[in-house]
Design a protein around this motif. Structure first.
Motif, PDB file in Angstrom:
ATOM      1  N   SER A   1      65.754 -46.637  63.153  1.00  0.00           N
ATOM      2  CA  SER A   1      66.653 -47.779  62.999  1.00  0.00           C
ATOM      3  C   SER A   1      68.031 -47.292  62.589  1.00  0.00           C
ATOM      4  O   SER A   1      68.161 -46.287  61.889  1.00  0.00           O
ATOM      5  CB  SER A   1      66.136 -48.736  61.922  1.00  0.00           C
ATOM      6  OG  SER A   1      64.876 -49.230  62.269  1.00  0.00           O
TER       7      SER A   1
ATOM      8  N   THR B   1      71.198 -52.954  45.660  1.00  0.00           N
ATOM      9  CA  THR B   1      70.004 -53.715  45.302  1.00  0.00           C
ATOM     10  C   THR B   1      69.833 -53.705  43.792  1.00  0.00           C
ATOM     11  O   THR B   1      70.326 -52.806  43.111  1.00  0.00           O
ATOM     12  CB  THR B   1      68.735 -53.141  45.980  1.00  0.00           C
ATOM     13  OG1 THR B   1      67.616 -53.958  45.611  1.00  0.00           O
ATOM     14  CG2 THR B   1      68.475 -51.706  45.582  1.00  0.00           C
TER      15      THR B   1
ATOM     16  N   ASP C   1      58.408 -56.741  41.848  1.00  0.00           N
ATOM     17  CA  ASP C   1      59.388 -56.103  42.727  1.00  0.00           C
ATOM     18  C   ASP C   1      59.509 -54.602  42.470  1.00  0.00           C
ATOM     19  O   ASP C   1      60.023 -53.876  43.293  1.00  0.00           O
ATOM     20  CB  ASP C   1      60.766 -56.742  42.565  1.00  0.00           C
ATOM     21  CG  ASP C   1      60.817 -58.145  43.143  1.00  0.00           C
ATOM     22  OD1 ASP C   1      59.856 -58.533  43.830  1.00  0.00           O
ATOM     23  OD2 ASP C   1      61.812 -58.846  42.905  1.00  0.00           O
TER      24      ASP C   1
ATOM     25  N   VAL D   1      70.493 -56.367  49.125  1.00  0.00           N
ATOM     26  CA  VAL D   1      69.157 -56.947  49.130  1.00  0.00           C
ATOM     27  C   VAL D   1      68.618 -57.035  47.704  1.00  0.00           C
ATOM     28  O   VAL D   1      69.113 -56.376  46.800  1.00  0.00           O
ATOM     29  CB  VAL D   1      68.176 -56.119  50.003  1.00  0.00           C
ATOM     30  CG1 VAL D   1      68.598 -56.127  51.449  1.00  0.00           C
ATOM     31  CG2 VAL D   1      68.049 -54.702  49.498  1.00  0.00           C
ATOM     32  N   ASN D   2      67.583 -57.846  47.542  1.00  0.00           N
ATOM     33  CA  ASN D   2      66.883 -57.935  46.264  1.00  0.00           C
ATOM     34  C   ASN D   2      65.620 -57.106  46.335  1.00  0.00           C
ATOM     35  O   ASN D   2      64.947 -57.078  47.364  1.00  0.00           O
ATOM     36  CB  ASN D   2      66.504 -59.394  45.952  1.00  0.00           C
ATOM     37  CG  ASN D   2      67.700 -60.237  45.640  1.00  0.00           C
ATOM     38  OD1 ASN D   2      68.622 -59.787  44.980  1.00  0.00           O
ATOM     39  ND2 ASN D   2      67.706 -61.468  46.125  1.00  0.00           N
TER      40      ASN D   2
ATOM     41  N   VAL E   1      63.633 -51.122  48.050  1.00  0.00           N
ATOM     42  CA  VAL E   1      64.060 -50.806  49.415  1.00  0.00           C
ATOM     43  C   VAL E   1      63.606 -49.402  49.785  1.00  0.00           C
ATOM     44  O   VAL E   1      63.742 -48.472  48.993  1.00  0.00           O
ATOM     45  CB  VAL E   1      65.603 -50.876  49.549  1.00  0.00           C
ATOM     46  CG1 VAL E   1      66.043 -50.530  50.954  1.00  0.00           C
ATOM     47  CG2 VAL E   1      66.129 -52.228  49.129  1.00  0.00           C
ATOM     48  N   ARG E   2      63.078 -49.254  50.996  1.00  0.00           N
ATOM     49  CA  ARG E   2      62.767 -47.926  51.542  1.00  0.00           C
ATOM     50  C   ARG E   2      63.588 -47.758  52.809  1.00  0.00           C
ATOM     51  O   ARG E   2      63.588 -48.613  53.685  1.00  0.00           O
ATOM     52  CB  ARG E   2      61.297 -47.775  51.867  1.00  0.00           C
ATOM     53  CG  ARG E   2      61.059 -46.429  52.566  1.00  0.00           C
ATOM     54  CD  ARG E   2      59.709 -45.882  52.441  1.00  0.00           C
ATOM     55  NE  ARG E   2      59.685 -44.593  53.113  1.00  0.00           N
ATOM     56  CZ  ARG E   2      59.324 -43.471  52.564  1.00  0.00           C
ATOM     57  NH1 ARG E   2      58.950 -43.460  51.304  1.00  0.00           N
ATOM     58  NH2 ARG E   2      59.305 -42.345  53.242  1.00  0.00           N
TER      59      ARG E   2
ATOM     60  N   ILE F   1      74.850 -53.446  53.087  1.00  0.00           N
ATOM     61  CA  ILE F   1      73.576 -54.133  52.913  1.00  0.00           C
ATOM     62  C   ILE F   1      73.426 -54.479  51.434  1.00  0.00           C
ATOM     63  O   ILE F   1      73.586 -53.622  50.569  1.00  0.00           O
ATOM     64  CB  ILE F   1      72.396 -53.239  53.345  1.00  0.00           C
ATOM     65  CG1 ILE F   1      72.546 -52.819  54.795  1.00  0.00           C
ATOM     66  CG2 ILE F   1      71.077 -53.944  53.102  1.00  0.00           C
ATOM     67  CD1 ILE F   1      71.571 -51.744  55.213  1.00  0.00           C
TER      68      ILE F   1
ATOM     69  N   ASN G   1      60.169 -54.523  49.277  1.00  0.00           N
ATOM     70  CA  ASN G   1      60.648 -55.769  49.847  1.00  0.00           C
ATOM     71  C   ASN G   1      61.341 -55.568  51.192  1.00  0.00           C
ATOM     72  O   ASN G   1      61.288 -56.439  52.048  1.00  0.00           O
ATOM     73  CB  ASN G   1      61.646 -56.450  48.900  1.00  0.00           C
ATOM     74  CG  ASN G   1      61.030 -56.772  47.566  1.00  0.00           C
ATOM     75  OD1 ASN G   1      60.879 -55.892  46.739  1.00  0.00           O
ATOM     76  ND2 ASN G   1      60.672 -58.019  47.353  1.00  0.00           N
ATOM     77  N   THR G   2      62.022 -54.426  51.363  1.00  0.00           N
ATOM     78  CA  THR G   2      62.809 -54.175  52.567  1.00  0.00           C
ATOM     79  C   THR G   2      62.544 -52.760  53.056  1.00  0.00           C
ATOM     80  O   THR G   2      62.592 -51.812  52.275  1.00  0.00           O
ATOM     81  CB  THR G   2      64.317 -54.337  52.279  1.00  0.00           C
ATOM     82  OG1 THR G   2      64.548 -55.639  51.735  1.00  0.00           O
ATOM     83  CG2 THR G   2      65.140 -54.158  53.538  1.00  0.00           C
ATOM     84  N   ILE G   3      62.273 -52.631  54.363  1.00  0.00           N
ATOM     85  CA  ILE G   3      62.076 -51.319  54.983  1.00  0.00           C
ATOM     86  C   ILE G   3      63.034 -51.181  56.153  1.00  0.00           C
ATOM     87  O   ILE G   3      63.096 -52.056  57.011  1.00  0.00           O
ATOM     88  CB  ILE G   3      60.628 -51.134  55.491  1.00  0.00           C
ATOM     89  CG1 ILE G   3      59.642 -51.215  54.332  1.00  0.00           C
ATOM     90  CG2 ILE G   3      60.486 -49.811  56.236  1.00  0.00           C
ATOM     91  CD1 ILE G   3      58.190 -51.203  54.760  1.00  0.00           C
ATOM     92  N   ILE G   4      63.779 -50.087  56.151  1.00  0.00           N
ATOM     93  CA  ILE G   4      64.619 -49.737  57.294  1.00  0.00           C
ATOM     94  C   ILE G   4      63.937 -48.527  57.919  1.00  0.00           C
ATOM     95  O   ILE G   4      63.985 -47.428  57.388  1.00  0.00           O
ATOM     96  CB  ILE G   4      66.062 -49.440  56.864  1.00  0.00           C
ATOM     97  CG1 ILE G   4      66.639 -50.691  56.200  1.00  0.00           C
ATOM     98  CG2 ILE G   4      66.900 -48.990  58.054  1.00  0.00           C
ATOM     99  CD1 ILE G   4      67.946 -50.494  55.497  1.00  0.00           C
TER     100      ILE G   4
END
Length: 136
Positions: free
Chosen positions: A18, A42, A6, A26-27, A30-31, A24, A11-14
């Protein structure tokens, strides 16, 4: 310390364009290249792209800021504020790096010793609780 998967894979892209309104949680990594109107939490790393705008607090393992943050940043390890970035809020981490032409308007707590950092962070959070209560 072993490197978790990880830690290197996002794992997560915004994405750019957007917009998210709300908190928010999340695990992992993140970008953010878009806009967030809410808090971001996170257990991993966060990269805030140069076009990103966040109005809310960020809690993460580490944070790289390339955009605009209107809120406080709390990182267990480090915070890096890149050139032309803006943070209007407080930054708290064991290590804080601020590049040329970056702007921070707020308090900065950066202490490498873990015990001293915990004491300073606790005092900060207590003072914030009092300030927040008075301003209600």
């Amino acid at each position: 310390m072993a490197l978790r998967i990880d830690d290197i894979s996002i794992n997560t892209i915004i994405g750019n364009g957007s917009a998210i309104k709300g908190n928010i949680k999340v695990n992992g990594f993140v970008r953010v290249d878009g806009d967030i109107d809410g808090n971001l939490e996170t257990d991993g790393n966060v990269i805030i792209g140069e076009n990103a705008r966040i109005r809310g607090n960020i809690n993460a393992k580490s944070v790289i800021v390339g955009g605009i943050i209107l809120g406080n940043i709390f990182a267990d390890e480090n915070i890096k504020v890149l050139t032309k970035s803006v943070v209007i809020g407080d930054v708290l981490a064991h290590k804080v790096q601020i590049e040329d032409s970056a702007l921070i308007n707020g308090k900065c707590i950066s202490i490498s010793n873990d015990e001293d950092y915990k004491v300073a962070t606790s005092k900060y959070l207590q003072s914030r609780a009092i300030i927040d209560k008075v301003s209600l």
